[in-house]
Design an enzyme around this catalytic site. Structure first.
Site, PDB file in Angstrom:
ATOM      1  N   GLN A  97       0.815  -1.213   0.000  1.00 43.47           N
ATOM      2  CA  GLN A  97       0.000   0.000   0.000  1.00 43.47           C
ATOM      3  C   GLN A  97       0.851   1.266   0.000  1.00 43.47           C
ATOM      4  OE1 GLN A  97      -1.479   0.764   4.395  1.00 43.47           O
ATOM      5  NE2 GLN A  97      -1.673  -1.430   3.908  1.00 43.47           N
ATOM      6  N   HIS A  99       0.188   5.869   0.609  1.00 44.47           N
ATOM      7  CA  HIS A  99      -0.721   6.918   1.063  1.00 44.47           C
ATOM      8  C   HIS A  99      -0.503   8.180   0.244  1.00 44.47           C
ATOM      9  CE1 HIS A  99      -1.395   4.133   4.288  1.00 44.47           C
ATOM     10  NE2 HIS A  99      -0.156   4.264   4.725  1.00 44.47           N
ATOM     11  N   GLU A 134       3.204   8.297   8.262  1.00 46.48           N
ATOM     12  CA  GLU A 134       3.167   7.425   9.424  1.00 46.48           C
ATOM     13  C   GLU A 134       4.579   6.982   9.815  1.00 46.48           C
ATOM     14  OE1 GLU A 134       0.462   4.505   7.802  1.00 46.48           O
ATOM     15  OE2 GLU A 134       2.079   3.055   7.551  1.00 46.48           O
ATOM     16  N   HIS A 264       4.782   0.250   0.483  1.00 46.68           N
ATOM     17  CA  HIS A 264       5.300  -0.509   1.619  1.00 46.68           C
ATOM     18  C   HIS A 264       4.342  -1.622   2.010  1.00 46.68           C
ATOM     19  CE1 HIS A 264       2.613   2.499   3.450  1.00 46.68           C
ATOM     20  NE2 HIS A 264       2.432   1.624   4.427  1.00 46.68           N
ATOM     21  N   ARG A 283      -4.131   0.573  -2.275  1.00 44.13           N
ATOM     22  CA  ARG A 283      -3.484  -0.737  -2.215  1.00 44.13           C
ATOM     23  C   ARG A 283      -2.905  -1.132  -3.567  1.00 44.13           C
ATOM     24  NH1 ARG A 283      -7.907  -0.636   1.016  1.00 44.13           N
ATOM     25  NH2 ARG A 283      -7.495  -1.093   3.221  1.00 44.13           N
TER      26      ARG A 283
END
Length: 406
Positions: A97, A99, A134, A264, A283
């Site tokens: 996935q 972001h 993140e 990642h 994804r």
């Protein structure tokens, strides 16, 4: 200053032992426990245990945003906690996935709203208008795939495999060993018809077996990971994509920061994770869930990068900050022993709310004439108006993490 109970999330890739043992509960747990959410995310807010009773942290923040978050946080992010803190336990690999950036998230969210895609639809890409940087910090050895490897090193991996079916793809990358070549190769693999994938993938997996059987050498973790992914996700193009990514192992205390566009997959291990308070995930495979290839390709950053591992050091008993460019959050680690007294949980430059998460030992937080005991696997909420507590422990050693606004 009150205790905060995390909201448990059960996914198939979770562990029946890791989070239960961390929290002092019987093992194995009835269901796989994948995550504990310590935050005010609308999807699963944590529970605040106060003297006046239990309440959702989301409701508490909504009822008094300035008092709970501070005026600076509200002015910048609105009446919401801008970060989400988690405990994560992966027994099996998660999906491949990435972001979006802030601009991509805002545009994608508006576009899907305009076209009438329901927010809870299984084919919705953007659940909100925020980016989702993140950081994951290992509590145990933690394995992951993150970021595209240097193409020259990937070509060495292809040569090591010596699989004839890889030859045309190796030639494609060798002709353009840069981000453009990685984009072309990744796009080819993620769009392969299943009949073609069913030819290439078994040959690659057999090549991995042969290469590992020839004895110790380069790329052992990479080859084992591809075989593992092939077992968990048979016939999935994401298994081929794993050949292009950095294979990383974090030791306890080390962190991995994932910026926008970074492809990642977490593979195995237990960790603390902190992110912007968003649910935007695109994804790329290793999942039965929706994969929007054109949108994923718009978001991905194909620039090769070294493994982005953070390993901050500092004096025992003082907060050791994990530096990231994310404005929504800052997180620091504090290690202490029973001989330490009066250790502060204050993080330099922070004036917003804090969540204190204990991952080793039991600690006492002392502030304003009150003492709050937080056990291993537990957490405490400190509003922006709460005084800075000091922390001590009766256990031989303790470790806690302090999460706050960046």
């Amino acid at each position: 200053m009150d205790l905060l109970d995390g909201a448990a999330r059960s996914y198939a890739w979770g562990s029946r032992t890791a989070l239960a043992a961390l929290r002092g509960r019987p093992t194995p747990s009835p269901h796989p426990e994948a995550e504990l959410w310590f935050g005010a995310h609308p999807g699963d807010p944590a529970t605040l245990r106060s003297e006046t009773g239990d309440a959702s942290l989301l409701d508490v923040v909504d009822s008094d945003p300035v008092g709970q978050l501070g005026s600076a946080t509200v002015d910048k992010y609105g009446a919401r906690l801008p970060f989400l803190l988690k405990l994560l336990a992966a027994e099996e690999p998660l999906s491949l996935q990435a972001h979006p950036s802030s601009a991509q998230a805002a545009e994608g969210f508006a576009r899907e709203n305009a076209t009438g895609v329901a927010v809870d639809s299984s084919v919705r890409n953007y659940k909100d208008s925020s980016h989702k940087p993140e950081l994951v910090i290992a509590l145990t050895r933690f394995d992951a795939l993150a970021g595209f490897r240097d193409p020259k090193r990937t070509l060495e991996l292809f040569d090591h495999l010596a699989v004839p079916e890889l030859a045309p793809y190796s030639e494609m990358l060798a002709a353009q060993p840069d981000s453009s070549g990685l984009r072309a190769l990744f796009t080819s693999w993620i769009t392969l018809p299943q009949r073609a994938l069913d030819v290439v993938l078994p040959s690659v997996l057999e090549g991995c077996v042969v290469a590992l059987g020839s004895g110790p050498g380069d790329f052992v973790p990479e080859l084992r990971t591809v075989l593992e992914l092939g077992e968990f996700y048979p016939g999935d193009g994401g298994v081929l994509a794993a050949l292009l990514l950095n294979r990383i192992t974090l030791e306890p205390g080390q962190g991995l920061y994932l910026a926008a566009g970074n492809l990642h997959a977490y593979l195995r291990g237990t960790a603390v994770e902190i992110m912007a308070n968003s649910d935007n995930v695109l994804r790329g495979g290793l999942t039965p869930k929706h994969v929007d290839v054109p949108e994923l390709l718009r978001v991905l950053d194909f620039e090769p990068l070294d493994a982005p591992v953070l390993d901050p050091e500092g004096e025992r008993g003082t907060p050791v900050v994990y530096p990231t460019p994310a404005p929504e959050f800052t997180i620091a680690r504090v290690d202490l022993t029973s001989s330490d007294t009066g250790i502060t949980t204050a993080v330099a430059g922070s004036t917003g709310p804090r969540i204190v998460l204990v991952t080793e030992g039991d600690v006492d937080l002392v502030a304003g004439g009150r003492t709050l005991t937080v056990h291993r696997g537990g957490a405490a909420w400190l509003s922006a108006t709460d005084p800075d507590p000091v922390v001590t422990t009766a256990s031989e050693t303790a470790r806690l993490f302090v999460a706050t606004v960046g």
